[in-house]
Design a protein around this motif. Structure first.
Motif, short mmCIF file in Angstrom:
data_model
loop_
_atom_site.label_atom_id
_atom_site.label_comp_id
_atom_site.label_asym_id
_atom_site.label_seq_id
_atom_site.Cartn_x
_atom_site.Cartn_y
_atom_site.Cartn_z
N PRO A 57 -42.38 -93.93 39.50
CA PRO A 57 -43.33 -93.67 38.42
C PRO A 57 -43.55 -94.94 37.60
CG PRO A 57 -41.19 -92.75 37.88
CD PRO A 57 -41.11 -93.17 39.33
N PHE A 58 -44.81 -95.13 37.19
CA PHE A 58 -45.15 -96.33 36.41
C PHE A 58 -44.49 -96.27 35.03
CE2 PHE A 58 -47.85 -98.32 33.19
CZ PHE A 58 -47.80 -99.63 33.65
N SER A 59 -43.86 -97.38 34.69
CA SER A 59 -43.24 -97.48 33.38
C SER A 59 -43.66 -98.79 32.73
CB SER A 59 -41.70 -97.44 33.50
OG SER A 59 -41.12 -97.65 32.24
N GLY A 60 -44.30 -98.68 31.61
CA GLY A 60 -44.78 -99.88 30.93
C GLY A 60 -43.82 -100.38 29.88
N GLU A 61 -42.60 -99.84 29.86
CA GLU A 61 -41.66 -100.22 28.80
C GLU A 61 -41.32 -101.70 28.86
OE1 GLU A 61 -37.13 -99.11 27.29
OE2 GLU A 61 -38.19 -97.80 28.69
N ARG A 62 -41.09 -102.23 30.07
CA ARG A 62 -40.74 -103.65 30.21
C ARG A 62 -41.91 -104.54 29.81
NH1 ARG A 62 -40.97 -107.38 34.51
NH2 ARG A 62 -39.35 -109.00 34.41
N SER A 63 -43.11 -104.16 30.26
CA SER A 63 -44.30 -104.95 29.90
C SER A 63 -44.56 -104.91 28.41
CB SER A 63 -45.52 -104.43 30.67
OG SER A 63 -45.34 -104.55 32.06
N MET A 64 -44.38 -103.75 27.80
CA MET A 64 -44.58 -103.62 26.36
C MET A 64 -43.57 -104.47 25.60
SD MET A 64 -47.19 -101.76 25.71
CE MET A 64 -46.92 -101.37 23.99
N PHE A 65 -42.33 -104.50 26.09
CA PHE A 65 -41.29 -105.31 25.46
C PHE A 65 -41.65 -106.79 25.51
CE2 PHE A 65 -37.41 -107.88 25.93
CZ PHE A 65 -36.81 -107.62 24.70
N ILE A 66 -42.13 -107.24 26.68
CA ILE A 66 -42.49 -108.66 26.84
C ILE A 66 -43.65 -109.03 25.92
CG2 ILE A 66 -43.43 -110.37 28.45
CD1 ILE A 66 -41.88 -108.96 30.68
N MET A 67 -44.70 -108.18 25.90
CA MET A 67 -45.87 -108.49 25.08
C MET A 67 -45.54 -108.43 23.60
SD MET A 67 -49.15 -106.83 27.07
CE MET A 67 -48.49 -105.18 27.17
N ALA A 68 -44.75 -107.43 23.19
CA ALA A 68 -44.39 -107.32 21.78
C ALA A 68 -43.54 -108.50 21.34
CB ALA A 68 -43.64 -106.01 21.54
N LEU A 126 -50.16 -105.38 9.23
CA LEU A 126 -50.09 -105.18 10.68
C LEU A 126 -48.82 -105.78 11.27
CD1 LEU A 126 -53.80 -105.87 11.71
CD2 LEU A 126 -52.63 -103.67 11.63
N LEU A 127 -48.42 -106.95 10.76
CA LEU A 127 -47.19 -107.56 11.25
C LEU A 127 -45.98 -106.70 10.88
CD1 LEU A 127 -45.79 -109.96 12.60
CD2 LEU A 127 -45.76 -111.11 10.37
N SER A 128 -45.98 -106.15 9.68
CA SER A 128 -44.88 -105.28 9.26
C SER A 128 -44.82 -104.02 10.12
CB SER A 128 -45.05 -104.91 7.78
OG SER A 128 -45.06 -106.07 6.97
N LEU A 129 -45.98 -103.45 10.41
CA LEU A 129 -46.03 -102.26 11.28
C LEU A 129 -45.54 -102.60 12.69
CD1 LEU A 129 -49.45 -100.69 10.19
CD2 LEU A 129 -47.15 -99.83 9.69
N HIS A 130 -45.88 -103.78 13.15
CA HIS A 130 -45.44 -104.20 14.49
C HIS A 130 -43.92 -104.30 14.55
CE1 HIS A 130 -45.68 -106.19 18.40
NE2 HIS A 130 -44.84 -107.10 17.93
N VAL A 131 -43.32 -104.94 13.52
CA VAL A 131 -41.86 -105.06 13.48
C VAL A 131 -41.22 -103.68 13.33
CG1 VAL A 131 -39.92 -106.01 12.19
CG2 VAL A 131 -41.98 -107.41 12.55
N TRP A 132 -41.80 -102.81 12.48
CA TRP A 132 -41.26 -101.47 12.30
C TRP A 132 -41.31 -100.68 13.61
CZ3 TRP A 132 -43.68 -96.63 12.82
CH2 TRP A 132 -42.94 -95.55 12.35
N TRP A 133 -42.39 -100.83 14.37
CA TRP A 133 -42.51 -100.15 15.67
C TRP A 133 -41.45 -100.66 16.64
CZ3 TRP A 133 -44.15 -102.46 20.38
CH2 TRP A 133 -44.32 -101.57 21.43
N MET A 134 -41.20 -101.97 16.64
CA MET A 134 -40.17 -102.52 17.52
C MET A 134 -38.79 -102.00 17.12
SD MET A 134 -41.30 -106.50 18.19
CE MET A 134 -39.98 -106.72 19.38
#
Length: 378
Positions: A57-68, A126-134
């Motif tokens: 099954p496709f998992s984008g978790e690794r790609s999302m981690f790299i891009m984030a 937006l930067l704060s939201l990005h860090v909070w999401w991570m």
């Protein structure tokens, strides 16, 4: 290259405004990048099917981690570099910027669609939201615990690279400066237009018709010819550049020559603006002569003096030629916008050998083009 150099009387090709090819190229590269990842995913799936391997099954978790992570690191690098710039700008706040906020904003590398505090606040949110999401997804903890080197080592390497190995490309600086009309050439062109051309052009044709030189000057030549030399070598007299050119009104009284324009300007009452008539003799036919009102664009000498001055050591010959071409383009646009298109002709040229009487030939050729209506004015 030599053929291109001969264009416009040896002045060379005239630069045109830059287009949007660079922006389009960015989108093309982005499309190629997305296509590459799609094809890589497609090839992987086809390979699994052909080999009979179980489909995962496709998992984008690794790609999302790299891009984030990459996005966060890019922001950190930009902020660190901006902070280094701000250290110097701190002592120039009052003289250059007016406020600490304005100084810091000018140190930022990030591009905002509009100016003011709102884009900066939105970016911080937006930067704060990005860090909070991570943090919420556990990516931030994973980054600090397993990949902390990504935050430390690349930051140092990036600061070293941006400080000592990289600089803004010259074409980027040129495009930015030209787009904001902040070149030396723009200032010189506007100064020449508002301080001289806008004063002498309005009544030039009438002054010629009222003078004793009305019959000598062809009706199509009753305008001002402005010479713009590529080398910016503006002589005190046109005779010094070509012996086949003679100023026939220099020693005459105002009644015998062209009536000068008098105007109160810059605290001087009745400042005099004078134009002279010149006789141009054909170097190949001494019986053929033409009369016209011709002179150098005096502001071109400023570029020559800048190149020769020790105070402008970085102003090279190439920079001078680039600026004089921009001077021609800017002056042409200003004249057309001001409605004086039919009262002045800009004549770009370059002389490599003064003995060949090229300046006289250039002026005569321009006058012939005026008679035939084949010249692109101004």
């Amino acid at each position: 290259m030599d053929q291109e150099r001969e264009e416009n009387n040896g002045f060379g090709p005239i630069p045109t405004p830059r287009g949007r090819r660079a922006g389009v190229s960015y989108f093309i590269l982005l499309a190629v990048w997305l296509t590459f990842w799609f094809l890589a995913w497609l090839v992987e799936k086809i390979t699994h099917i052909m080999l009979g391997l179980p489909m995962q099954p496709f998992s984008g978790e690794r790609s999302m981690f790299i891009m984030a992570t990459f996005f966060l690191l890019t922001v950190i690098y930009g902020l660190l570099h901006s902070l280094v710039l701000f250290v110097e700008e701190w002592k120039h706040i009052n003289s250059r910027h007016g406020s600490r906020y304005q100084a810091f904003q000018r140190c930022l590398h990030f591009k905002f669609p509009v100016k003011g505090p709102i884009p900066l606040v939105l970016f911080a949110v937006l930067l704060s939201l990005h860090v909070w999401w991570m943090v919420q997804t556990g990516m931030f903890t994973q980054l600090l615990s397993q990949y902390w080197e990504l935050l430390v080592l690349p930051a140092g390497m990036q600061l070293f690279t941006m400080s000592f190995l990289m600089k803004p490309a010259e074409v980027e600086v040129m495009e930015r400066v030209e787009g904001a009309n902040q070149n030396v050439a723009h200032g010189l062109a506007w100064s020449y237009y508002t301080g001289y051309l806008e004063i002498v052009l309005p009544g030039l044709c009438e002054r010629i018709e009222k003078s004793a030189w009305k019959e000598k000057i062809h009706p199509t030549a009753r305008r001002l010819l402005v010479l713009i030399p590529l080398k910016c070598d503006v002589r005190a007299k046109l005779e010094d550049a070509d012996s086949n050119i003679k100023n026939v009104t220099a020693d005459l009284s105002e009644d015998e020559g062209l009536q000068p324009v008098r105007k109160d300007s810059a605290g001087i009452k009745g400042r005099v603006y004078k134009n002279d008539v010149h006789c141009i003799t054909d170097p190949d036919d001494a019986e053929h002569t033409e009369y016209c009102v011709v002179e150098y664009a005096t502001v071109a000498k400023t570029l020559y003096d800048m190149q020769e001055s020790k105070a402008c050591e970085g102003f090279s010959r190439e920079a001078r030629e680039q600026q004089v071409k921009l001077l021609y383009c800017t002056l042409k646009n200003i004249i057309e916008a001001g409605g004086y298109r039919d009262q002045v002709v800009l004549v770009p040229f370059d002389i490599t050998d003064a003995e060949d009487h090229k300046l006289a030939k250039v002026i005569l050729q321009t006058l012939e083009q005026l008679k035939s209506g084949t010249i692109d004015m101004p």
